[in-house]
Design a protein around this motif. Structure first.
Motif, PDB file in Angstrom:
ATOM      1  N   LEU A 114       0.791  -0.645  -0.304  1.00 51.33           N
ATOM      2  CA  LEU A 114       0.241  -0.158   0.519  1.00 51.33           C
ATOM      3  C   LEU A 114       0.943   1.390  -0.148  1.00 51.33           C
ATOM      4  O   LEU A 114       0.127   1.997  -0.660  1.00 51.33           O
ATOM      5  N   THR A 119      -1.245  -1.525  -4.239  1.00 61.50           N
ATOM      6  CA  THR A 119      -2.963  -2.350  -3.170  1.00 61.50           C
ATOM      7  C   THR A 119      -3.496  -0.879  -3.310  1.00 61.50           C
ATOM      8  O   THR A 119      -3.134  -0.331  -3.346  1.00 61.50           O
ATOM      9  N   THR A 120      -5.171  -1.849  -2.283  1.00 62.20           N
ATOM     10  CA  THR A 120      -5.714  -1.463  -2.703  1.00 62.20           C
ATOM     11  C   THR A 120      -6.104  -1.341  -0.835  1.00 62.20           C
ATOM     12  O   THR A 120      -5.373  -2.214  -0.230  1.00 62.20           O
ATOM     13  N   GLN A 122      -9.368  -1.092   1.003  1.00 54.73           N
ATOM     14  CA  GLN A 122     -10.159  -2.418   0.831  1.00 54.73           C
ATOM     15  C   GLN A 122      -9.409  -4.007   1.229  1.00 54.73           C
ATOM     16  O   GLN A 122      -9.452  -4.668   1.503  1.00 54.73           O
ATOM     17  N   ARG A 123      -8.199  -4.146   0.209  1.00 55.10           N
ATOM     18  CA  ARG A 123      -6.841  -5.271   0.525  1.00 55.10           C
ATOM     19  C   ARG A 123      -6.671  -5.934   1.502  1.00 55.10           C
ATOM     20  O   ARG A 123      -7.134  -6.794   2.244  1.00 55.10           O
TER      21      ARG A 123
END
Length: 326
Positions: A114, A119-120, A122-123
Motif C-alpha cells: 500500500l 494494492t488497495t 480494501q485489500r
C-alpha cells in the motif's frame, strides 16, 4: 408380767439410737420422673464427598475411620475422553497459530504494497479482518481448553469438611457418575440424638439436665436442641455431653430424660434398716419414745447431694426419724 415381756422383746428388736445430731425427718418432696430411652452417637454434620466428574475412580486415599481436613484430596476420578479432547484442542490451537502467523505476514506485505501504491485499502482491510478473525478463534479455542482443564481438575474429590470418614461405599476401579458419593464425612463434633415418644414432647425443655449411662458410670449432659417436626410419633432431640466416647458412631447409649414430677415421701438411706426381709424406720413419738415402723420402699434418689429413698407406704410425712444400728 406378759406386757413387760412383750415390751422387752420390742426393745430388743429396736436399734440402739444415736445422738440427736443424727436425727432426721421424713420429707414430702417433688421428685423428677426419669424415662429411659436409647440415644445414638452421631456427628453434628454428616456431609457426603461427591464426585464432580463422571469417569473411573483410579485412587481412593481414605478408609473408614480416617481423619481428614477440609479440602484434603481423598480420591481421584479420571475421564479418558478429556485427555483426547485436550489433544484435539491443542492441535487446533497449533493450526490457528500457524494461520495467524501467515495472516500477519500477509498483512505486513499488504501494508508495504500500500505504501508503494501496489494494492488497495480494501485489500488491506480484508487482511486486517482475517488477522482479527484468527485471533478470535484462538481466544475461543483457548477458553475451550480452559474448560476442559477445569473439568479434568474436578476429578479430584475433596473433603467438604474436617472430620472422620464414616463410610467409603466405592473402591478404586469403580465407574462413578457425577454427583455420586465417594465418602461420608462426619464432623462438627459429636452428640447424642434421641427419639422421644411425642407424649413427652411438651415436658422437654432445651437446657434440661440429662443422665447418660456411660461405660465409666453415669454422666450428665444437656438437652441442646428439640426439633419441631415429629417423625413416626417421636420427637427428635440432641443432647450435648462433655467427654462423649466417639469410638463408634451410631452406637446406642442409655439416656434418662426428665419427663414429669411427682410428690413423694422420702427418708435418708441411713435411716432405713432391714431385718428378717422387712424394711424398718424408727420414728420418735410425741413423748420422744422411739418405735420401729415397717415401710415399703421405692426408688433411690439423689437430692442436693444426699441419697434418699422413696417411701411408698408406712409414713405420712413430717415424722421425726431416729438413727440407729442393729
Amino acid at each position: 408380767m406378759t406386757g413387760r415381756l412383750i415390751f422387752g422383746l420390742l426393745l430388743a428388736l429396736a436399734p440402739v439410737f444415736a445422738s440427736a445430731e443424727d436425727d432426721w425427718t421424713a420429707r414430702k418432696l417433688e421428685l423428677t420422673d426419669w424415662k429411659a430411652v436409647f440415644g445414638r452417637i452421631e456427628a453434628r454434620d454428616q456431609i457426603p464427598a461427591r464426585s464432580r466428574l463422571g469417569g473411573t475412580l483410579v485412587d481412593v486415599q481414605v478408609v473408614e475411620g480416617s481423619r481428614v481436613a477440609a479440602g484434603q484430596l481423598i480420591a481421584q476420578v479420571v475421564d479418558e475422553k478429556l485427555a483426547l479432547q485436550l489433544s484435539a484442542v491443542d492441535a487446533a490451537l497449533q493450526s490457528l497459530n500457524s494461520q495467524l502467523k501467515n495472516a500477519m505476514a500477509e498483512l505486513a506485505r499488504g501494508e508495504n504494497l500500500l505504501e508503494r501504491g501496489a494494492t488497495t485499502v480494501q485489500r488491506l482491510d480484508a487482511l486486517r479482518t482475517e488477522v482479527d478473525v484468527i485471533n478470535g478463534r484462538i481466544g475461543a479455542t483457548e477458553a475451550e481448553r480452559n474448560v476442559l482443564e477445569q473439568r479434568e481438575a474436578e476429578g479430584a474429590v475433596l473433603a467438604p469438611n474436617e472430620g472422620t470418614v464414616l463410610s467409603v461405599p466405592v473402591t478404586a476401579g469403580s465407574v462413578v457418575l457425577p454427583g455420586e458419593v465417594i465418602a461420608e464425612i462426619g464432623g462438627g463434633g459429636f452428640f447424642l440424638r434421641l427419639a422421644v415418644p411425642e407424649r413427652h414432647a411438651t415436658r422437654l425443655k432445651e437446657g434440661d439436665a440429662i443422665r447418660i449411662e456411660g461405660p465409666d458410670g453415669e454422666q450428665e449432659g444437656k438437652l441442646a436442641k428439640i426439633y419441631p417436626q415429629i417423625e413416626n410419633g417421636r420427637v427428635i432431640a440432641d443432647v450435648e455431653v462433655a467427654g462423649l466416647v466417639t469410638d463408634f458412631v451410631d452406637a446406642r447409649v442409655l439416656v434418662r430424660l426428665p419427663v414429669a414430677t411427682s410428690k413423694a415421701i422420702v427418708v435418708p438411706s441411713k435411716a432405713v434398716s432391714t431385718r428378717m426381709g422387712l424394711d424398718f424406720v424408727t420414728i420418735a413419738r410425741a413423748d420422744g419414745t422411739p418405735v420401729s415402723r415397717t415401710v415399703v420402699l421405692g426408688a433411690t434418689h439423689e437430692v442436693a447431694g444426699e441419697t434418699v429413698i422413696e417411701v411408698l407406704s408406712g409414713l405420712t410425712g413430717d415424722e421425726k426419724l431416729v438413727a440407729g444400728h442393729e
